[in-house]
Design a protein around this motif. Structure first.
Motif, PDB file in Angstrom:
ATOM      1  N   TYR A   1      78.378  18.679  72.639  1.00 55.34           N
ATOM      2  CA  TYR A   1      76.995  18.727  73.115  1.00 55.34           C
ATOM      3  C   TYR A   1      76.880  18.683  74.635  1.00 55.34           C
ATOM      4  O   TYR A   1      75.817  19.004  75.182  1.00 55.34           O
ATOM      5  CB  TYR A   1      76.196  17.590  72.493  1.00 55.34           C
ATOM      6  CG  TYR A   1      75.771  17.870  71.068  1.00 55.34           C
ATOM      7  CD1 TYR A   1      75.946  19.121  70.489  1.00 55.34           C
ATOM      8  CD2 TYR A   1      75.180  16.880  70.294  1.00 55.34           C
ATOM      9  CE1 TYR A   1      75.555  19.383  69.190  1.00 55.34           C
ATOM     10  CE2 TYR A   1      74.771  17.128  68.988  1.00 55.34           C
ATOM     11  CZ  TYR A   1      74.968  18.386  68.440  1.00 55.34           C
ATOM     12  OH  TYR A   1      74.573  18.647  67.161  1.00 55.34           O
TER      13      TYR A   1
ATOM     14  N   ALA B   1      72.107  28.924  69.368  1.00 59.98           N
ATOM     15  CA  ALA B   1      73.413  28.259  69.318  1.00 59.98           C
ATOM     16  C   ALA B   1      73.580  27.204  70.401  1.00 59.98           C
ATOM     17  O   ALA B   1      74.446  26.339  70.304  1.00 59.98           O
ATOM     18  CB  ALA B   1      74.519  29.303  69.432  1.00 59.98           C
TER      19      ALA B   1
ATOM     20  N   PRO C   1      70.836  22.427  70.036  1.00 62.17           N
ATOM     21  CA  PRO C   1      70.962  21.616  68.820  1.00 62.17           C
ATOM     22  C   PRO C   1      69.647  20.929  68.467  1.00 62.17           C
ATOM     23  O   PRO C   1      68.856  20.566  69.340  1.00 62.17           O
ATOM     24  CB  PRO C   1      72.032  20.586  69.193  1.00 62.17           C
ATOM     25  CG  PRO C   1      72.703  21.121  70.406  1.00 62.17           C
ATOM     26  CD  PRO C   1      71.692  21.938  71.121  1.00 62.17           C
TER      27      PRO C   1
ATOM     28  N   SER D   1      72.226  24.690  65.348  1.00 65.69           N
ATOM     29  CA  SER D   1      73.124  23.571  65.050  1.00 65.69           C
ATOM     30  C   SER D   1      72.268  22.358  64.717  1.00 65.69           C
ATOM     31  O   SER D   1      71.350  22.009  65.455  1.00 65.69           O
ATOM     32  CB  SER D   1      74.011  23.272  66.259  1.00 65.69           C
ATOM     33  OG  SER D   1      74.737  22.072  66.074  1.00 65.69           O
TER      34      SER D   1
ATOM     35  N   THR E   1      72.210  18.321  63.690  1.00 65.81           N
ATOM     36  CA  THR E   1      72.765  16.991  63.481  1.00 65.81           C
ATOM     37  C   THR E   1      71.664  16.116  62.922  1.00 65.81           C
ATOM     38  O   THR E   1      70.543  16.110  63.454  1.00 65.81           O
ATOM     39  CB  THR E   1      73.308  16.398  64.787  1.00 65.81           C
ATOM     40  OG1 THR E   1      74.453  17.145  65.202  1.00 65.81           O
ATOM     41  CG2 THR E   1      73.707  14.941  64.616  1.00 65.81           C
TER      42      THR E   1
ATOM     43  N   THR F   1      74.995  20.326  59.901  1.00 67.85           N
ATOM     44  CA  THR F   1      76.201  20.642  60.669  1.00 67.85           C
ATOM     45  C   THR F   1      76.999  19.381  60.956  1.00 67.85           C
ATOM     46  O   THR F   1      78.228  19.358  60.831  1.00 67.85           O
ATOM     47  CB  THR F   1      75.817  21.323  62.000  1.00 67.85           C
ATOM     48  OG1 THR F   1      74.834  22.333  61.768  1.00 67.85           O
ATOM     49  CG2 THR F   1      77.040  21.939  62.662  1.00 67.85           C
ATOM     50  N   ASN F   2      76.297  18.328  61.381  1.00 66.87           N
ATOM     51  CA  ASN F   2      76.929  17.036  61.674  1.00 66.87           C
ATOM     52  C   ASN F   2      76.022  15.933  61.143  1.00 66.87           C
ATOM     53  O   ASN F   2      74.791  16.037  61.206  1.00 66.87           O
ATOM     54  CB  ASN F   2      77.114  16.838  63.187  1.00 66.87           C
ATOM     55  CG  ASN F   2      77.924  17.950  63.825  1.00 66.87           C
ATOM     56  OD1 ASN F   2      79.126  18.036  63.657  1.00 66.87           O
ATOM     57  ND2 ASN F   2      77.233  18.817  64.570  1.00 66.87           N
TER      58      ASN F   2
END
Length: 615
Positions: A468, A519, A522, A549, A551, A566-567
């Motif tokens: 990040y 992309a 996030p 992305s 999270t 994604t996370n």
């Protein structure tokens, strides 16, 4: 915004001034300086742009002598942060030096008058008019004390000033006008101190006076006398404050911020202590200055705050409506008094601020007081100005916080506001005894849950930080009680990593911000397992469908969401009312690790100060 420290006694002034400024550097670190009455009776001074460490190096080669002096650490408002604009500032003959916190709103007119009289200015600051104005009144025939009183009356705005003069070698004269941050007078044995904040005095004394607006302090090693701006004697109450020097150590952590994040299980216990009843389960906050009858007569609650405290106030408003069933709104303190708000004696105002010295919030409190509103403060600094304006103060008891970015005082604010909401719910009978008992029992688990939150995801943060740190911007989304936490998460990232971030409701993302998703942008979603679960899943799929992305902060064991995002950043399963508090921790740690990976100054981020004492 700036830090002031002074000493007069029988010890080396410069050593104690540097130590005091070290405790105050969180208030501003653009520059620092000292002035002392030297052993030969003249005045000496040194100042340096940049952090206090620069001044310490300079004094190592050019030591200052004497047992009386003043020091300053600066957060710049007028003039660049450099050697020339650093405090202390002197008059033309260099026999008077002052340090200043605040803004002289009429400095241009005053400077123009003083220049015409022949005064020579060296800096770009508004602060420099103060020593020249004192000299102006001395030249008019006033004595030093009267000249300072005249100066205090002549300058406009909220200002706190301390001065030394070569003709009064063992004396510091200080004054305060408006809400430019507090000034505390510390009482020692054959020595006296002045300080912008209590913690800088903790190692020296716990017996203090608090200087109020419109007052002047004449301090020497034998004691202090107080007057108003007309020279009339004033008697101030002496306070004994609990000593706390624990703040000074990092306890093996790389940064104070990380230590303070990890302190939160313990600090949450301190916030709860003495406010939970176990037989039967209930909440009682004795600091709330309302009888049951008065609580029932409250028609509306206004919560005031700035920055992180505003985000805490936003969650507090949701808690109050949910549990106490009172209409509640959170407002930006800086705008509150300018829009002619509708408040009266049936309004409860809750002012939130860790320092209790935020100028905008203090002015908003004073405005509310004019209309007979009931006022409660939520603060972390005992004896701060907010605690003296309010009718009652619910202390966070979070312990001293050195890092400029609020961490444990933010969660301390949330806990206090939840306790106030439950206390009022009890008084207003808006919850049954069974409901209140269940909520209180849930609160007893909070320290454990916060402890688990600090330990989860340990291996994840370093990988996310590496990834990040290369991103351009971030969107933080949440729903319900999580919306203020999304805003707080985005602020933490901005404050210490200097990466653009924006917090919003998850639904609002579709109304414009989703255009940013790519992309390099996030999305951080707060998606614990609550009533918004299906709506959160829909909003997260909207991000993934556009190649974003994602999270998400999710409940431990939520395999469905873990496979979707994604996370994942995990928090322990928790009751709904506690989810916002524990979800704060992974966002704090994410911001910390990104800033640390970028090798930035985590504890003292650029352009910021811990206590904002100017409007």
């Amino acid at each position: 915004m700036c830090g002031i420290f002074g000493y007069t006694g029988n010890k080396s002034a410069s050593d104690l001034l540097l130590q005091g400024l070290g405790r105050l550097e969180y208030r501003g670190y653009d520059s620092a300086g000292l002035a002392t009455v030297s052993e030969n009776g003249g005045l000496e001074h040194l100042k340096s742009g940049g952090k206090l460490s620069n001044l310490i190096k300079l004094i190592g080669t050019e030591p200052l002598t004497g047992n009386c002096g003043i020091g300053h650490t600066r957060w710049a408002t007028h003039g660049e942060p450099n050697d020339l604009n650093a405090h202390p500032h002197g008059n033309s003959s260099a026999d008077l030096f002052t340090v200043h916190n605040g803004i002289v709103e009429n400095y241009f007119d005053l400077k123009e008058m003083l220049v015409k009289e022949g005064h020579n200015f060296l800096s770009e600051t508004d602060s420099e008019v103060i020593p020249h104005l004192i000299s102006h009144f001395i030249e008019k025939g006033f004595g030093l004390e009267k000249a300072i009183q005249q100066t205090a009356s002549a300058i406009k705005g909220s200002n706190t000033v301390a001065a030394i003069h070569s003709k009064n070698p063992g004396e510091i004269i200080a004054f305060r006008v408006g809400n430019a941050g507090g000034l505390t007078i510390g009482i020692g044995i054959d020595e006296m101190f002045i300080s912008s904040d209590l913690p800088a005095l903790a190692e020296h004394t716990n017996t203090v006076h608090f200087l109020a607006s419109g007052q002047v302090a004449l301090v020497n090693s034998n004691g202090v006398n107080f007057t108003d701006l007309d020279g009339n004697k004033v008697n101030l109450e002496t306070h004994t404050i609990e000593k706390n020097t624990l703040f000074a150590e990092k306890d093996g952590f790389d940064h104070f911020m990380l230590k303070e994040i990890m302190d939160q299980p313990e600090s949450s216990m301190s916030s709860l202590r003495g406010r939970l009843r176990f037989s039967p389960y209930s909440v009682l906050v004795p600091e709330v200055p309302l009888t049951s009858k008065q609580a029932q007569e409250i028609k509306r609650v206004v919560l005031l705050g700035m920055g992180s405290s505003l985000h805490a106030a936003q969650l507090g408003a949701l808690y109050l409506e949910k549990f106490a069933r009172i209409p509640a709104v959170a407002e930006d303190s800086s705008e509150f008094r300018y829009r002619n708000p509708v408040i009266d004696k049936s309004t409860l105002v809750i002012a939130v601020g860790q320092s209790g010295e935020t100028a905008d919030t203090l002015e908003a409190m004073n405005h509310a007081k004019k209309y007979n509103a009931k006022i409660i403060s939520v603060a972390n600094v005992e004896g701060s100005q907010a605690t003296r304006i309010a009718e009652g103060t619910v202390m966070m008891h979070s312990g001293y916080e050195v890092g400029v970015a609020s961490t444990k005082t933010f969660t301390g604010s949330l806990i206090c506001l939840l306790l106030i909401a439950l206390h009022l719910a009890n008084d207003r009978n808006s919850l049954s005894k069974e409901e209140l008992s269940e909520l209180t029992e849930q609160l007893t688990h909070l320290p454990r849950l916060m402890g688990e939150s600090t330990q989860l995801n340990a291996g994840t943060f370093s990988n996310l930080a590496k990834l990040y740190s290369k991103m351009r911007r971030f969107l933080f989304i949440g729903r319900g009680l999580m919306v203020p936490i999304a805003s707080e998460g985005s602020m933490k990232l901005k404050e210490i990593s200097y990466l653009q971030a924006e917090g919003m409701t998850a639904a609002a993302m579709k109304h414009g911000p989703i255009a940013l998703v790519d992309a390099e942008t996030p999305v951080i979603a707060l998606a614990t397992n609550n009533e918004y679960r299906m709506k959160n899943i829909g909003n997260m799929n909207e991000v993934l469908a556009r190649g974003g992305s994602l999270t998400a902060v999710i409940s431990l064991g939520d395999d469905q969401l873990e496979s979707l995002v994604t996370n994942a950043l995990f928090v322990p399963k928790a009751p709904e009312i506690l989810e916002p508090i524990i979800a704060t921790i992974p966002l704090q740690l994410l911001a910390y690790h990104i800033a640390d990976y970028l090798n930035l100054d985590v504890d003292q981020p650029r352009n910021l100060a811990k206590s904002v004492t100017v409007e």
